[in-house]
Design an enzyme around this catalytic site. Structure first.
Site, mmCIF file in Angstrom:
data_model
loop_
_atom_site.group_PDB
_atom_site.id
_atom_site.type_symbol
_atom_site.label_atom_id
_atom_site.label_comp_id
_atom_site.label_asym_id
_atom_site.label_seq_id
_atom_site.Cartn_x
_atom_site.Cartn_y
_atom_site.Cartn_z
ATOM 1 N N GLY A 199 0.177 8.373 0.575
ATOM 2 C CA GLY A 199 -0.051 8.406 2.057
ATOM 3 C C GLY A 199 1.221 7.835 2.850
ATOM 4 O O GLY A 199 2.385 8.183 2.583
ATOM 5 N N ILE A 200 0.768 7.189 3.872
ATOM 6 C CA ILE A 200 2.016 6.730 5.031
ATOM 7 C C ILE A 200 2.876 5.867 4.092
ATOM 8 O O ILE A 200 4.298 5.850 4.289
ATOM 9 C CB ILE A 200 1.357 6.035 6.146
ATOM 10 C CG1 ILE A 200 0.462 7.125 6.986
ATOM 11 C CG2 ILE A 200 2.602 5.246 6.889
ATOM 12 C CD1 ILE A 200 -0.359 6.372 8.114
ATOM 13 N N GLY A 201 2.425 4.921 3.434
ATOM 14 C CA GLY A 201 3.170 4.012 2.734
ATOM 15 C C GLY A 201 4.165 4.507 1.493
ATOM 16 O O GLY A 201 5.136 4.196 1.521
ATOM 17 N N GLY A 203 0.869 -1.209 0.062
ATOM 18 C CA GLY A 203 0.065 -0.072 0.151
ATOM 19 C C GLY A 203 0.721 1.236 -0.039
ATOM 20 O O GLY A 203 0.624 2.164 0.825
ATOM 21 N N SER A 204 1.681 1.281 -0.893
ATOM 22 C CA SER A 204 2.735 2.442 -0.866
ATOM 23 C C SER A 204 2.758 3.429 -2.155
ATOM 24 O O SER A 204 3.777 4.125 -2.518
ATOM 25 C CB SER A 204 3.944 1.859 -0.819
ATOM 26 O OG SER A 204 4.359 0.929 -1.711
ATOM 27 N N THR A 205 1.614 3.604 -2.853
ATOM 28 C CA THR A 205 1.439 4.574 -3.931
ATOM 29 C C THR A 205 1.336 5.859 -3.457
ATOM 30 O O THR A 205 1.211 6.768 -3.960
ATOM 31 C CB THR A 205 0.396 4.130 -4.900
ATOM 32 O OG1 THR A 205 -0.840 3.858 -4.458
ATOM 33 C CG2 THR A 205 0.928 2.601 -5.616
ATOM 34 N N SER A 247 -2.614 1.233 14.732
ATOM 35 C CA SER A 247 -3.203 2.448 14.974
ATOM 36 C C SER A 247 -3.731 2.649 16.427
ATOM 37 O O SER A 247 -3.838 1.487 17.106
ATOM 38 C CB SER A 247 -4.418 2.766 14.170
ATOM 39 O OG SER A 247 -5.095 3.639 14.382
ATOM 40 N N TYR A 274 -12.874 -1.295 11.922
ATOM 41 C CA TYR A 274 -11.430 -0.605 11.667
ATOM 42 C C TYR A 274 -10.361 -1.144 12.872
ATOM 43 O O TYR A 274 -9.189 -1.462 12.779
ATOM 44 C CB TYR A 274 -11.279 0.554 11.280
ATOM 45 C CG TYR A 274 -9.687 1.278 11.225
ATOM 46 C CD1 TYR A 274 -8.942 1.140 10.099
ATOM 47 C CD2 TYR A 274 -9.316 2.282 12.101
ATOM 48 C CE1 TYR A 274 -7.890 1.772 9.895
ATOM 49 C CE2 TYR A 274 -8.203 2.717 12.258
ATOM 50 C CZ TYR A 274 -7.531 2.528 11.066
ATOM 51 O OH TYR A 274 -6.028 3.100 10.819
#
Length: 263
Positions: A18-20, A14-16, A141, A154
């Site tokens: 945000g945090i990633g 999930g790195s495209t 989180s 979540y």
């Protein structure tokens, strides 16, 4: 500080954005080769271009696949190959009343937020153990500890990630491999920013005003603002480095002081 990551290879789910993406940018800046990941080839190609533009000389590649689909994860892993660092970052979030969260929602959140980390760790951790060095970092989180009433599904998945990290760390006893979790606080990721812009447009207010108002609702926060993705990325980069060799089986807080419980 040199984090001694030159020559290491990292995969960040999930790195495209945000945090990633922030984690990938930080690791690339420290000299690590990074493999970006997203659901679609187009998103991955765009992220690879952006990272190469932001970090001169970065060794960047990418792989696409839906982590909620076990078969796509299998193909994804074949494309990625061996890595020294695995950052389990990919995740879904939303604000939704508990009664409106159906079985399909629960299953999707479990598949993306939990099973992605299970499948990736199960495939990549053994190689690290065989080679005698590696790092697994799970992005959890504060919602996994202080579960919000309007984000129960979540919060449950983020609590599960903490349990997963705790258990996986026990498999690394007397090796050069570590497994740790990062407990992030409310972060101004792309998804949050998009939601804030939508609210601002509906209310006829500026994005900064709405952003500040939402952040102020978190009365336990010590920083009284959203965190930036780069702030969490700094913690992840340290845990991914050889310098963090004495930290294993831990859940480190990068929550802006939002949690009042002592772990």
């Amino acid at each position: 500080m040199d984090l001694q990551l030159a020559g290491k290879r990292a995969f960040i789910s999930g790195s495209t954005r945000g945090i990633g993406f922030a984690v990938a940018r930080t690791l690339a800046g420290e000299g690590a080769a990074v493999v970006l990941h997203g659901r679609t080839p187009a998103a991955v190609r765009d992220a690879v271009r952006r990272l190469r533009a932001e970090v001169a000389g970065a060794d960047v590649s990418g792989a696409a696949g839906d982590v909620a689909d076990a078969e796509q994860v299998r193909h994804l892993l074949a494309a990625v190959g061996d890595v020294d660092v695995l950052v389990n970052n990919v995740g879904l979030f939303e604000v939704k009343p508990f009664g409106d969260v159906g079985d399909e929602d629960w299953q999707l959140y479990h598949d993306v937020n939990v099973m992605s980390a299970v499948r990736l760790s199960r495939a990549l951790l053994p190689g690290m153990l065989e080679r005698g060095w590696g790092r697994v970092v799970l992005i959890s989180s504060e919602s996994g500890i202080d579960v919000p009433a309007d984000m129960v599904h979540y919060g449950v998945t983020k609590a599960a990630l903490l349990a997963l990290g705790n258990g996986l760390a026990k498999l690394t006893r007397a090796t050069g491999v570590t497994v740790n979790s990062v407990i992030g606080g409310p972060t101004y990721s792309d998804g949050v920013a998009s939601a804030v812009r939508s609210i601002a447009q509906d209310q006829g207010a500026s994005e900064e005003v709405v952003k500040a108002a939402i952040a102020a609702r978190n009365t336990t926060s010590l920083v009284q603002r959203f965190l930036e993705p780069a702030e969490l990325a700094s913690m992840v980069a340290y845990l991914a480095s050889p310098l963090a060799s004495a930290t294993n089986g831990s859940a480190l807080r990068a929550d802006g002081g939002a949690l009042v419980q002592v772990l």
